[in-house]
Structures are given as C-alpha cells and as structure tokens.
Design a protein around this motif. Sequence first.
Motif, PDB file in Angstrom:
ATOM      1  N   LEU A   4       0.839  -1.196   0.000  1.00  0.00           N
ATOM      2  CA  LEU A   4       0.000   0.000   0.000  1.00  0.00           C
ATOM      3  C   LEU A   4       0.873   1.245   0.000  1.00  0.00           C
ATOM      4  CD1 LEU A   4      -2.658  -0.834   2.787  1.00  0.00           C
ATOM      5  CD2 LEU A   4      -2.902  -1.167   0.319  1.00  0.00           C
ATOM      6  N   ILE A   5       0.560   2.187  -0.871  1.00  0.00           N
ATOM      7  CA  ILE A   5       1.158   3.520  -0.814  1.00  0.00           C
ATOM      8  C   ILE A   5       0.090   4.445  -0.240  1.00  0.00           C
ATOM      9  CG2 ILE A   5       2.027   5.474  -2.145  1.00  0.00           C
ATOM     10  CD1 ILE A   5       3.132   3.457  -4.164  1.00  0.00           C
ATOM     11  N   VAL A   6       0.406   5.097   0.872  1.00  0.00           N
ATOM     12  CA  VAL A   6      -0.556   5.978   1.532  1.00  0.00           C
ATOM     13  C   VAL A   6      -0.125   7.417   1.317  1.00  0.00           C
ATOM     14  CG1 VAL A   6      -1.685   6.574   3.695  1.00  0.00           C
ATOM     15  CG2 VAL A   6      -1.029   4.202   3.262  1.00  0.00           C
ATOM     16  N   VAL A   7      -1.010   8.197   0.733  1.00  0.00           N
ATOM     17  CA  VAL A   7      -0.756   9.620   0.476  1.00  0.00           C
ATOM     18  C   VAL A   7      -1.949  10.422   0.960  1.00  0.00           C
ATOM     19  CG1 VAL A   7       0.743   9.196  -1.507  1.00  0.00           C
ATOM     20  CG2 VAL A   7      -1.717   9.404  -1.847  1.00  0.00           C
ATOM     21  N   ASN A   8      -1.784  11.719   1.073  1.00  0.00           N
ATOM     22  CA  ASN A   8      -2.910  12.535   1.508  1.00  0.00           C
ATOM     23  C   ASN A   8      -4.028  12.538   0.484  1.00  0.00           C
ATOM     24  OD1 ASN A   8      -0.424  13.742   2.998  1.00  0.00           O
ATOM     25  ND2 ASN A   8      -2.180  14.460   4.145  1.00  0.00           N
ATOM     26  N   ASN A   9      -3.658  12.664  -0.788  1.00  0.00           N
ATOM     27  CA  ASN A   9      -4.661  12.685  -1.857  1.00  0.00           C
ATOM     28  C   ASN A   9      -4.152  11.853  -3.033  1.00  0.00           C
ATOM     29  OD1 ASN A   9      -6.538  13.190  -3.834  1.00  0.00           O
ATOM     30  ND2 ASN A   9      -6.532  15.400  -3.583  1.00  0.00           N
ATOM     31  N   GLN A  21      -1.278  -0.669  -4.379  1.00  0.00           N
ATOM     32  CA  GLN A  21      -2.522   0.071  -4.215  1.00  0.00           C
ATOM     33  C   GLN A  21      -2.242   1.420  -3.569  1.00  0.00           C
ATOM     34  OE1 GLN A  21      -5.462  -1.984  -1.879  1.00  0.00           O
ATOM     35  NE2 GLN A  21      -6.941  -0.301  -1.953  1.00  0.00           N
ATOM     36  N   VAL A  22      -2.721   2.485  -4.187  1.00  0.00           N
ATOM     37  CA  VAL A  22      -2.550   3.837  -3.643  1.00  0.00           C
ATOM     38  C   VAL A  22      -3.831   4.232  -2.930  1.00  0.00           C
ATOM     39  CG1 VAL A  22      -2.029   6.251  -4.171  1.00  0.00           C
ATOM     40  CG2 VAL A  22      -0.976   4.416  -5.525  1.00  0.00           C
ATOM     41  N   VAL A  23      -3.722   4.561  -1.640  1.00  0.00           N
ATOM     42  CA  VAL A  23      -4.902   4.912  -0.847  1.00  0.00           C
ATOM     43  C   VAL A  23      -4.664   6.219  -0.117  1.00  0.00           C
ATOM     44  CG1 VAL A  23      -5.507   2.487  -0.522  1.00  0.00           C
ATOM     45  CG2 VAL A  23      -4.150   3.648   1.203  1.00  0.00           C
ATOM     46  N   SER A  24      -5.743   6.855   0.275  1.00  0.00           N
ATOM     47  CA  SER A  24      -5.621   8.113   1.028  1.00  0.00           C
ATOM     48  C   SER A  24      -5.340   7.822   2.495  1.00  0.00           C
ATOM     49  CB  SER A  24      -6.908   8.930   0.896  1.00  0.00           C
ATOM     50  OG  SER A  24      -7.959   8.317   1.642  1.00  0.00           O
ATOM     51  N   ALA A  25      -4.711   8.781   3.158  1.00  0.00           N
ATOM     52  CA  ALA A  25      -4.452   8.650   4.588  1.00  0.00           C
ATOM     53  C   ALA A  25      -5.761   8.515   5.355  1.00  0.00           C
ATOM     54  CB  ALA A  25      -3.656   9.850   5.091  1.00  0.00           C
ATOM     55  N   ASN A  44       4.466   5.015   3.578  1.00  0.00           N
ATOM     56  CA  ASN A  44       3.813   6.237   4.031  1.00  0.00           C
ATOM     57  C   ASN A  44       4.442   7.430   3.330  1.00  0.00           C
ATOM     58  OD1 ASN A  44       2.705   8.386   5.382  1.00  0.00           O
ATOM     59  ND2 ASN A  44       3.345   7.740   7.426  1.00  0.00           N
ATOM     60  N   LEU A  45       3.715   8.000   2.348  1.00  0.00           N
ATOM     61  CA  LEU A  45       4.213   9.149   1.594  1.00  0.00           C
ATOM     62  C   LEU A  45       3.347  10.380   1.828  1.00  0.00           C
ATOM     63  CD1 LEU A  45       5.188   7.411  -1.769  1.00  0.00           C
ATOM     64  CD2 LEU A  45       6.680   8.134   0.082  1.00  0.00           C
ATOM     65  N   CYS A  46       2.842  10.509   3.039  1.00  0.00           N
ATOM     66  CA  CYS A  46       2.049  11.682   3.393  1.00  0.00           C
ATOM     67  C   CYS A  46       2.927  12.932   3.401  1.00  0.00           C
ATOM     68  CB  CYS A  46       1.399  11.492   4.764  1.00  0.00           C
ATOM     69  SG  CYS A  46       0.094  10.240   4.777  1.00  0.00           S
ATOM     70  N   LYS A  47       2.300  14.090   3.270  1.00  0.00           N
ATOM     71  CA  LYS A  47       3.064  15.333   3.163  1.00  0.00           C
ATOM     72  C   LYS A  47       3.568  15.857   4.489  1.00  0.00           C
ATOM     73  CE  LYS A  47      -1.040  18.346   3.247  1.00  0.00           C
ATOM     74  NZ  LYS A  47      -1.827  19.322   2.471  1.00  0.00           N
ATOM     75  N   ILE A 156       9.793  14.545   2.320  1.00  0.00           N
ATOM     76  CA  ILE A 156       9.021  15.459   1.487  1.00  0.00           C
ATOM     77  C   ILE A 156       7.873  14.692   0.847  1.00  0.00           C
ATOM     78  CG2 ILE A 156      10.985  16.962   1.020  1.00  0.00           C
ATOM     79  CD1 ILE A 156      11.219  15.611  -1.740  1.00  0.00           C
ATOM     80  N   CYS A 157       6.903  15.430   0.321  1.00  0.00           N
ATOM     81  CA  CYS A 157       5.777  14.790  -0.353  1.00  0.00           C
ATOM     82  C   CYS A 157       5.948  14.907  -1.864  1.00  0.00           C
ATOM     83  CB  CYS A 157       4.456  15.415   0.091  1.00  0.00           C
ATOM     84  SG  CYS A 157       4.276  17.156  -0.333  1.00  0.00           S
ATOM     85  N   VAL A 158       5.084  14.232  -2.589  1.00  0.00           N
ATOM     86  CA  VAL A 158       5.180  14.208  -4.045  1.00  0.00           C
ATOM     87  C   VAL A 158       5.100  15.608  -4.640  1.00  0.00           C
ATOM     88  CG1 VAL A 158       4.056  13.372  -6.138  1.00  0.00           C
ATOM     89  CG2 VAL A 158       4.253  11.868  -4.161  1.00  0.00           C
ATOM     90  N   ASN A 159       4.284  16.464  -4.062  1.00  0.00           N
ATOM     91  CA  ASN A 159       4.101  17.815  -4.611  1.00  0.00           C
ATOM     92  C   ASN A 159       5.362  18.667  -4.540  1.00  0.00           C
ATOM     93  OD1 ASN A 159       1.480  17.167  -5.176  1.00  0.00           O
ATOM     94  ND2 ASN A 159       0.600  18.251  -3.421  1.00  0.00           N
ATOM     95  N   GLU A 160       6.347  18.250  -3.726  1.00  0.00           N
ATOM     96  CA  GLU A 160       7.584  19.025  -3.585  1.00  0.00           C
ATOM     97  C   GLU A 160       8.643  18.620  -4.597  1.00  0.00           C
ATOM     98  OE1 GLU A 160       8.806  20.119   0.621  1.00  0.00           O
ATOM     99  OE2 GLU A 160       7.404  18.484   1.049  1.00  0.00           O
ATOM    100  N   ILE A 161       8.330  17.649  -5.435  1.00  0.00           N
ATOM    101  CA  ILE A 161       9.293  17.212  -6.454  1.00  0.00           C
ATOM    102  C   ILE A 161       9.192  18.150  -7.655  1.00  0.00           C
ATOM    103  CG2 ILE A 161       9.994  15.343  -7.972  1.00  0.00           C
ATOM    104  CD1 ILE A 161       8.654  13.401  -6.027  1.00  0.00           C
ATOM    105  N   PRO A 162      10.289  18.775  -8.087  1.00  0.00           N
ATOM    106  CA  PRO A 162      10.242  19.674  -9.250  1.00  0.00           C
ATOM    107  C   PRO A 162       9.784  18.926 -10.505  1.00  0.00           C
ATOM    108  CG  PRO A 162      12.324  19.903  -8.052  1.00  0.00           C
ATOM    109  CD  PRO A 162      11.635  18.708  -7.482  1.00  0.00           C
TER     110      PRO A 162
END
Length: 502
Positions: A4-9, A21-25, A44-47, A156-162
């Motif tokens: 499981l990959i857990v992200v905020n969104n 499987q990608v799921v929300s926190a 756990n890839l939450c921001k 860092i979270c995914v959104n911080e990747i250039p």
Amino acid sequence: MKKLIVVNNPKNWKFHVSEVQVVSAKDYLTNTEFTKMRNVRVFNLCKDYSYQSKGYYVSLLAEARGHKVIPNVKSIRDFKAPAVVKNISEEIDDLIQKSLHKLTGSEFTLSIYFGQNVSPQYLELSQELYRQFQAPLLRAHFVFKQKWFIQSIRPICVNEIPDSHLEMVDQFAKEYFDKNRFSSAHTDDYLYDLAILVNPEEKEPPSNAKAIQKFIAAAEKTGFRVELITKKDYHRVGEFDALFIRETTNVNHHTYAFARRAQSQGIAVIDDPDSILRCSNKVYLQELMTVGKIPAPHTIIAHSENRHELSKQIGFPMILKAPDSSFSMGVVKVKDEKELQANLDKMFESSDLIIAQEFTPTKFDWRIGILDGRPFYACRYYMAKDHWQIYNWNSKNEDDICGLFDCVPLDEVPHGIIKAALRVASLIGNGLYGVDLKEVNGKPMVIEVNDNPSIDDNIEDQIGGEKVYLTIMHSLRRRIEERMNSAQQRLLQHHGIDSYIL
C-alpha cells in the motif's frame, strides 16, 4: 505481501507503479478494511509527519496493526532529533566530504528519491541517507563550516518534487517497488518476513550451512518468507517481522546493534539484546549465579586487589576466563603461581575483572537447549583428544580440534541437570539459551549460559531432528502474533482517535 502507498490525496500521485494500491491517509486510518488486513507493507508518503498529523498516525497505526511500514515512528522521530542527525553526519563524514568536495558554495540541498538522486555523482550519498532514515522521499540540507555537515533532513511529499525531476523519479519509483524484498512469486504462501543474520566469513558460526538450510525449511513451513542477511543490511532490519541471529554475538559488536534495533522497532528477535548483554559477560553471569544460589564450581571474580590470594582460595590447577570468552577461546588453565600471575597480567590488559575458577575435570559437559523457559534438546560434548576442553585450538591435527558428541533424549537426562539449567536460564530471560553443566559426584554444576548456542546439522538435532528447528520458528511466530494482538488491544482502547485526526 500486499503493498500500500498511503498519500494525503491519491489524485496527486504521479507515478506508474504496478501491483501497488494507492490509498488516502483518511481511508487507511478510518476504513476497517485496512485494520483487518494481514501481511501488508505500507509506504507512508504523506506530506506531513509531524506529531499527531495524519502522516504520523499512518505509521503509528500501521505498527499497531502489525503492518510493516516505511518510515516507522522511530524514523519519524529521528528526523526531529538534532542529536541523531548530528551523530549520523559524523558517522558518514568521509562519504559527505568525498561527495560534496567539488561544491564551492556554503549550502547545498540534496533531494533523495527512493534512495537515488537525479545526479549520479550523489548516488552513494543518497543511498546511505536512505539507509539511515528509511523514508522514500527525503531532502537533506548541508552547510559548510570548515567542512560539510548535515544541518537538517526531512521527508518530502510528491508535490515538492520539481517537474523537471518527475520523469526520472518515475523510473526510480518503478525500480524501488519492483525490488524482490517487497514482493515474491509466492506472496500468498507466507504470512511474515524473517531475516537470518549470518556471517559467511565466520570460521566457527553457531550453525553450519546445512543447519541454516534446515532453519530456512522450518521457517517456510511455519509461515515465514526467509532472507539471509549480513552486517551490511543493518539499515534493513525494519523491513522484517522477525530477526534470528546466527552469528556469534557480543555486546561490542554489530550483532548487538542488530538486536537492539530490532527490539526498538517491535520486531521479534532471537537473540534479544538483554540476553546478549547478560550472557556475553562471564563476570555478570557469575554474580547472577551467586545471588541466585546456582550450583557451580568454586569461582572468584579476580581483580588487582585479590590476585595474590587466588591460589590460597582456589588452588591449582586453576581456570582463568576472560569475561567475553566463547568456544573455549579466552580460557586458560594454569598450574602454578608463576603461570597464574603471568596470565593475569596479560588478561588484565583488556579487562579489570577476570573469572578464576576451580578445575573440575569430567569426561564430558552437558548442554541443555532452552527456549521460552522449556528444554528442547540435550547434548553431551566430550573433551578433545588429550585435552581438558571440548575444543583444542592448538591441535595440529584438524580431526582432534574438538571432541566427540552425542544427543540424549530429555527424559533420560539426570533430573538435577535439567532442573539446574532451567533455574539459571530463568534468571536471564525467556530467550534461546544453551546451558553448559558438569555432573560432579552426582550433582550438577553450572559452568555458563550461552545466548547464542550452537545448533549444527547432525549434532544438536540428532534426537529431535526437524523439531529442533521448528521449535525456534514457532517461538518467533508466537512472539510476532502476541505483539500484534497486544498492539491491537491498545488500539481498541483508544478507538476515539479517528475523530481527532479528521
């Protein structure tokens, strides 16, 4: 094992990774489907991992559910601990200076994506920082003051990747999640992951190659997927549900560090660090046996103040033991005062305290294997040819280095031997022990307790066979499940947590 990959969104997840499987926190924390899941690895890839944030609770509850999570709560706390960051910076100082020596500025930021960096010149440093902090996405900030050092490191979270990095990070993600350690062709056949720590270079390991294969077979039969690891895999301890150490242990050694790390992360471990600490020092063991009134040969803890009284109190011949001696090494027999003082001079160079013990010759020593407070094998080791010990490391004939041996059914072992072995083992813990005893005039005498006893093919398993190996694997599985059940009970007691999180 389900991944499981857990992200905020999940809508913000930008990478193409198969069989994950990608799921929300929010879903992971509140959906009972995830609470009931077994054999799960969580990334756990939450921001945000700050205390009592969603990201923090994803790792916390994953551990409570018995899921394997990266990063775990301990790693999250390490990010916030300046002392930990400073220590790691000092530990890998040579690598930092080598990697950054071409930079001319006074500050540098390194982004670490799944253990890699978009610039190959920083790959080794990126891999090492991932090994130390165990978070898939990291950013480290370095400053130069006479030399480079880490000022801070954070996930860092995914959104911080250039955007310019996304294509390469997508490839890094595919490589990362496709690694064998995160998947198996026999995923459904196993419940838990077991690491067996070995040292291929060790001349006298606790288990020979055939015994290791028997341990693997018994583990797979018990529901474990097994991987042999070595000291270079210290950073990977958290990937497993259980650790079984089959390398000679010592407190000042990486085996103790492995055991400590496993224990701190709630991983079932044999040998546990407390047992290593207590058994590896014979001065401690002697004091423990004295306080516990365990029958043993007349023994004195020797030091500079009483060294000249030993011959009067014990007599000759006399046995001297270094506190951390093992496999008969670090143990000498002295026949007179001159030999006694010469050997004490040498041994006091490395320890302020030495064990001095009366010589109690017997044809063989008993070894009683004990696990979880119960005996599960008994073996007799006979003295090496023309020698007073089981091992004669000075023998020129390789066949005469060790004596003969045989196993005895437990119900045929003298009752006093079993009773004394259980008594002394209970003073140490409930781990795996090999209690060495002599029988003198029909009475047991405990010689020492080993936390890492030999279990070799066709020696300690002569009577028990496969059962010897299964006993240890069943114990590890029971320890895992007891911890999981305990964690889940604590979680239920705090079931009101979700309303606070959301």
